[in-house]
Design a protein around this motif. Structure first.
Motif, mmCIF file in Angstrom:
data_model
loop_
_atom_site.group_PDB
_atom_site.id
_atom_site.type_symbol
_atom_site.label_atom_id
_atom_site.label_comp_id
_atom_site.label_asym_id
_atom_site.label_seq_id
_atom_site.Cartn_x
_atom_site.Cartn_y
_atom_site.Cartn_z
ATOM 1 N N ASN A 157 0.978 -1.091 -0.042
ATOM 2 C CA ASN A 157 0.015 0.041 0.069
ATOM 3 C C ASN A 157 0.977 1.050 -0.143
ATOM 4 N N PHE A 158 1.125 1.725 -1.152
ATOM 5 C CA PHE A 158 2.024 3.118 -1.252
ATOM 6 C C PHE A 158 1.355 3.832 -0.441
ATOM 7 N N ASN A 159 0.128 4.166 -0.366
ATOM 8 C CA ASN A 159 -0.400 5.243 0.359
ATOM 9 C C ASN A 159 -0.435 5.369 1.723
ATOM 10 N N PHE B 77 -1.253 1.446 -9.067
ATOM 11 C CA PHE B 77 -2.369 1.923 -8.631
ATOM 12 C C PHE B 77 -3.323 2.415 -9.394
ATOM 13 N N ILE B 85 -8.773 3.070 -1.423
ATOM 14 C CA ILE B 85 -7.644 3.213 -0.185
ATOM 15 C C ILE B 85 -8.229 4.597 0.443
ATOM 16 N N LYS B 88 -9.195 7.848 -1.321
ATOM 17 C CA LYS B 88 -8.390 8.411 -2.310
ATOM 18 C C LYS B 88 -8.543 8.076 -3.711
ATOM 19 N N PRO B 89 -7.910 9.186 -4.432
ATOM 20 C CA PRO B 89 -8.068 8.799 -6.006
ATOM 21 C C PRO B 89 -7.368 7.582 -6.260
ATOM 22 N N ALA B 92 -2.911 8.802 -6.546
ATOM 23 C CA ALA B 92 -2.835 9.782 -5.430
ATOM 24 C C ALA B 92 -1.507 10.270 -5.250
ATOM 25 N N TRP C 285 -5.162 17.154 3.020
ATOM 26 C CA TRP C 285 -5.628 16.282 1.689
ATOM 27 C C TRP C 285 -5.924 14.985 2.391
ATOM 28 N N ASN C 288 -8.663 14.484 4.998
ATOM 29 C CA ASN C 288 -9.740 14.728 4.472
ATOM 30 C C ASN C 288 -10.919 14.832 5.354
#
Lengths: 483, 198, 415
Positions: A157-159, B77, B85, B88-89, B92, C285, C288
């Motif tokens: 999960n790079f986020n 992604f 996730i 989020k777009p 991201a 961001w 949110n």
């Protein structure tokens, strides 16, 4: 006559004792070439024992599960992450001293940078233990690596900031190691050329990679150091920033606040310099290097401590203010009830943090105190205690009493295995440091020689005549215009 | 694997070294190299060495790192397995900046250090012939390559007049080889003893 | 003996340009007043006052940053900047006049019955707004005015003290002991300035003057971000004056080495500003949370989109790419271009900090971008004002701090 090596006599010398190049080599190499003293064996022995206890504590946790620790709902992060952030923070001073102070051309860094960089590498090694072992099923740790697999391929999960940490810490460890080692190459060559015992000649021969001191190689080396410094500077900022993102990207009151990145970085530098002081005050005494790690070095590092400590203090006040200003009741509760209320279950931790980080370091406004070795040593330990409590306060006070009162846990106490794990990292750190100080020069020999003719005591004394001369005359006669 | 003849001299002060180098170059001798215990500002210019482009290589590696990171994460992604996730777009970008930055620095640093080691021919077990052991301690050592036109006596006298000490004529291996520093395994088979003049 | 020109005298051209720019500024103010300021509609009026607010606060913070530069380098015992420190001191001499302008403008806005810019000044409205009622302990006219005055007085007194210390030794060469004492005195006063600066610019002042425009919103990073913006613009302002003086043949002891370092500062602090910008933006961001994202709604999704990203391109990408090479930082032309770009870029940054709030239509909640020409005109007016007062200060003191103990170091400074 080219006078590129002048500096004002207002500045005290950075190398005392009227040294010349050979004496510098002798002074710094002697402790490395001598047999380990009794004191060294005792220190090394204690470190190894602590390390073994840590290994056993980790064995218990891996075998019987994370339940061996006292983490539970809602306190999902406790000593593990506190220790992780604490160690990473400490590591920042080394890179700052090497990289940022190189860019700012501060000559005093040469007395302390080698030991500080080593400290960084060992601190990051200790820090890295916590995210690894706290996974529980540590044999699946490779899951955090993005590699093509047969599970989809299922990527990471790079986020997630937790993954950013993986990249940040590994990059930081790698770059710090490269920076430290490339700086060591010339000094290892010095040890190799001085060595008389065969095993030393062989060992330093291999470690020095064949360095000869050729001008072309030095030219590339300088360029490399400068660019690595330029890279390491934003890297240092980015690593603790990314660590702060672990908290700030969440929606937890007390964690989600935009000032975290630079505030964490300032705090890291603060605790890092304190640890450097603790280590170097002992090192310089035991290895007899007071003429290289002078009171001036100690004082200027104390100035950095009070500067960064004050920045941390401003950040605390900003956070407190903004918690009230936000008019969000959960923010106010997190700060004014869970933290600033001394009667709350962890209020005592908050006030230890405040006194150790904000109040006590103010003593360094006074010059006499900055130059007092005992005050410095005592305060450096206090600062590190304070910074440990800062991370503990941030993590635990925000989660132990959050939105649902029925889920409030009254107390989080560490188990013996959590304490053992932490002590074990001290064992790891000091074992590495003892080995480092025995086999490697704790001061950058080549760099000290490089500043000798400007900052050495003998050379500064010779500047008397030049100091008296007027600026116009100085410009005419003493500046090499062809340079 | 090339053994050459050199006239080696040492200086004990960089103030003497600079003018000496200028004179030596003006007189037409070919300086093989100058060995110093620490970097000396301006020495490379004095010797006429061209600037290193190591930093340019570093920049190129950095761009490779940025591109790799961004391309990889974008592909994963947006194309390979897009996921929702936290709302989020798929693309991201703000979330990918930290990793992109880290890989930029990592590629640049590792690339540069490896390039540095390659250019300077430095690696574990690499051994090079040393002129003076004290060149890593407190001496500044200059080695002049002897060509067929070099008159050794003249050169030695010239160097002595410039302040050079301990002037010798030696045969040395110029390239590197794999070896141990505690063994004397120099590849040269020349049996000539170095002629020590001063 | 090398002759140094210690006395600066303004050229006719310079005078003409500075007066011309001030004229442009005055004209812009008049035009804007006629079109907007004098109108009966509160929102139209607010557009006028927002322009004055943005311009005056920006230029005040930038010129004050010039004194921060001196205080910081003094505290760090830096020697490289001594050969041109009189330039930085002269720029900081604009702080008194800009303090008065900004003070008057702020007073006018806070005390007027138009509450478009500072919603919290509307005591009636506050009574019904739970959040503003809660903040009234901080956001009230009394505290605003008192703290603003204390801040402005403090900046001026401390700045004047540091300038006075600098000029004290112009006619008195120092011996060794005197030099040590002199450096010590300067260090102490620089420390006091930095402490006061951190309690104002790095915390309370941006909260009061700028953040309270979007009164429901909050961000702990805000003040450090504003400081970084003003600091890099301050460095750019110092650099462009140094280049100007060098082109006229002054500052003989300053050369490419010093410019190179100023270029490095511009590069490094542009990156630092970007880091703070990114931290604030990305965290809001990412989480949110609606209470926080409202701030970025007009700036990222709305009409302010273009300007918002333009500021990142000008303030980050341009300095990063253009100032990276060694040659660029030593080139007078490139540096001049970058200084102007950075000064404009951060002016735009302050623009998108100040305007979106007041430009919001209360019915549609849409914030539109006004015609920026008049604002640019007023900005140029302030530039003319700074040129005028800086030149005056440059002429009032010798251009070189001849007896400063670190001046010789500055002479032989090389990067």
């Amino acid at each position: 006559m080219s006078l590129l090596r002048y500096e004002s006599q207002v500045r005290p010398p950075l190398v005392e004792g009227h040294k010349d190049y050979h004496q510098i080599t002798e002074d710094i190499c002697r402790p490395v070439e001598a047999a380990p003293s009794l004191l060294w064996w005792i220190g090394f022995g204690i470190s190894v024992i602590l390390l073994l206890f840590g290994v056993f504590s980790v064995y218990m946790e891996v075998t019987y599960g994370v339940g061996q620790w006292n983490l539970n709902k809602t306190i999902g992060w406790g000593w593990d992450i506190t220790n992780f952030v604490w160690w990473v923070g400490i590591g920042h001073a080394g890179t700052l001293i090497s990289a940022i102070l190189l860019l700012f051309r501060q000559g005093w860094r040469t007395g302390v940078n080698r030991a500080a960089e080593a400290m960084t590498i060992f601190a990051v090694m200790c820090a890295g233990q916590f995210p690894i072992w706290h996974m529980g099923r540590v044999w699946m740790a490779f899951f955090v690596m993005p590699y093509p697999n047969t599970r989809g391929p299922l990527w990471v999960n790079f986020n997630s900031p937790l993954l950013w940490d993986v990249f940040a810490i590994s990059t930081y460890f790698t770059v710090s190691l490269l920076f430290w080692y490339s700086g060591l190459l010339p000094d290892l060559a010095t040890l190799r050329d001085r060595a008389r015992k065969k095993w030393r000649k062989h060992m330093y021969g291999v470690l020095s990679f064949g360095w000869t001191g050729s001008t072309k190689h030095w030219q590339r080396h300088e360029s490399l150091s400068l660019v690595l410094a330029g890279l390491a500077t934003p890297l240092v900022l980015s690593v603790h920033t990314i660590v702060s993102f672990d908290f700030a990207t969440s929606v937890v009151p007390g964690w989600h606040t935009t000032i975290f990145p630079p505030y964490f970085v300032a705090g890291a530098i603060f605790s890092g310099f304190a640890m450097v002081q603790t280590l170097l005050l002992v090192t310089r005494k035991v290895l007899n290097l007071q003429e290289y790690i002078t009171i001036e070095h100690i004082e200027v590092m104390n100035k950095v401590i009070i500067l960064t400590g004050s920045i941390v203090g401003i950040a605390y006040l900003t956070e407190l203010f903004m918690a009230w200003y936000s008019a969000v009741q959960y923010e106010e509760f997190a700060f004014f009830e869970n933290r600033a209320n001394i009667l709350s279950p962890y209020g005592w931790a908050y006030y230890i943090m405040m006194s150790c980080n904000v109040v006590f370091p103010q003593i360094f406004w006074f010059r006499k105190m900055r130059r007092n070795l005992y005050v410095t040593f005592f305060l450096s330990i206090l600062v590190n205690i304070g910074m440990w409590f800062e991370r503990f306060v941030i993590i635990v006070t925000s989660v132990y009493r959050d939105y649902l009162p029925s889920a409030w846990s009254t107390y989080y106490t560490p188990t013996i295995w959590e304490v053992g794990f932490f002590l074990g990292t001290f064992g790891l750190f000091f074992t590495c440091y003892f080995l480092f100080s025995k086999f490697f020069p704790v001061i950058a020999i080549a760099e000290i020689k490089h500043i000798l003719k400007k900052n050495g005591e003998s050379y500064k004394e010779n500047m008397d005549e030049i100091e008296k001369v007027s600026v116009e005359e100085f410009a005419d006669h003493h500046v090499d215009k062809h340079h | 694997m090339s053994v050459k003849k050199f006239i080696v001299t040492s200086f004990d002060d960089e103030e003497i070294l600079f003018p000496a180098i200028r004179q030596v170059r003006k007189s037409g001798y070919k300086i093989h190299d100058v060995y110093t215990p620490f970097p000396i500002h301006g020495l490379d210019k004095a010797m006429g060495l061209r600037d290193t482009s190591l930093h340019t290589a570093g920049f190129v590696y950095a761009i490779m790192g940025t591109a790799t990171a961004l391309a990889f994460m974008t592909w994963i992604f947006t194309t390979d397995w897009p996921m929702n996730i936290g709302g989020k777009p798929h693309f991201a970008l703000p979330a990918w900046i930290p990793i992109t930055f880290e890989l930029t620095v990592l590629f640049s640093a590792v690339g540069m250090v490896l390039t540095f080691c390659y250019l300077c021919q430095l690696a574990p077990f690499v051994k090079k012939d040393h002129f003076r052991l004290r060149s890593t301690d407190d001496l500044f050592v200059m080695a002049i390559e002897c060509t067929t036109k070099t008159n050794e006596e003249q050169a030695i006298a010239f160097l002595a007049q410039l302040g050079g000490k301990d002037i010798t004529v030696e045969m040395k291996e110029t390239e590197w080889w794999l070896g141990r520093y505690d063994k004397d395994d120099r590849h040269t088979l020349i049996k000539t003893e170095p002629e020590i003049i001063h | 003996m090398m002759a140094i020109r210690e006395q600066f005298s303004k050229t006719k051209n310079f005078n003409l340009i500075s007066l011309g720019l001030m004229g442009v500024g005055l004209l812009s103010i008049i035009i804007l007043f006629i079109t907007h300021g004098a109108s009966g509609d509160h929102r139209m009026q607010a557009r006028f006052w927002a322009s004055l607010l943005q311009n005056s606060v920006y230029f005040l913070l930038v010129t004050n940053a010039a004194m921060f530069f001196i205080a910081a380098t003094t505290l760090a015992w830096g020697g490289w900047q001594v050969s041109f420190r009189r330039v930085s001191e002269a720029i900081s001499s604009c702080v008194p006049v800009l303090s008065i302008t900004t003070g008057i403008i702020l007073l006018a806005i806070v005390l007027s019955d138009n509450h478009t810019i500072y919603h919290w000044t509307d005591t009636e409205h506050v009574k019904h707004d739970k959040i503003l009622l809660h903040k009234a302990g901080f956001l009230n006219k009394g505290f605003f005015i008192v703290w603003t005055i204390i801040t402005l007085v403090g900046w001026n007194l401390l700045g004047a003290k540091l300038r006075q210390l600098s000029r004290k030794i112009d006619d008195r060469p120092l011996d060794n002991a005197g030099a040590k004492k002199y450096i010590w005195d300067n260090t102490v006063w620089a420390a006091i300035f930095i402490v006061f600066f951190s309690l104002t610019v790095m915390s309370s002042i941006p909260w009061l003057w700028l953040m309270s425009i979007d009164a429901h919103w909050y961000s702990t990073m805000y003040s450090w971000y504003t400081f970084a913006s003003s600091f890099v613009a301050g460095i750019a302002l110092i650099t462009i004056f140094v280049i100007y003086l060098k082109n006229l043949g002054y500052l003989e002891f300053t050369n490419e080495e010093h410019l190179h370092d100023l270029g490095k500062f511009m590069f490094a602090f542009s990156v630092f500003w970007t880091y703070l910008w990114f931290s604030q933006f990305m965290l809001i961001w990412y989480a949110n949370i609606p209470e926080e994202t409202t701030y970025f709604e007009p700036r990222v999704e709305g009409a302010w989109n273009g300007i918002f990203w333009l500021t990142v391109i000008i303030n980050f990408l341009a300095p990063l790419l253009i100032l990276m090479s060694r040659g660029a930082k030593r080139n007078y032309g490139t540096l001049t271009f970058m200084c102007i770009l950075i000064l404009f870029g951060h002016w735009m940054d302050f623009y998108q900090m100040v305007f979106p709030g007041p430009m919001k239509d209360p019915e549609t909640s849409v914030s539109h971008v006004p015609m920026m020409l008049a604002d640019l005109g007023i900005g140029l007016g302030f530039v003319g004002l700074i040129m005028f007062f800086t030149a005056r200060a440059l002429a009032n003191a010798p251009l070189i701090a001849k007896n400063h103990p670190f001046l010789k170091e500055s002479l032989i400074h090389h990067t």
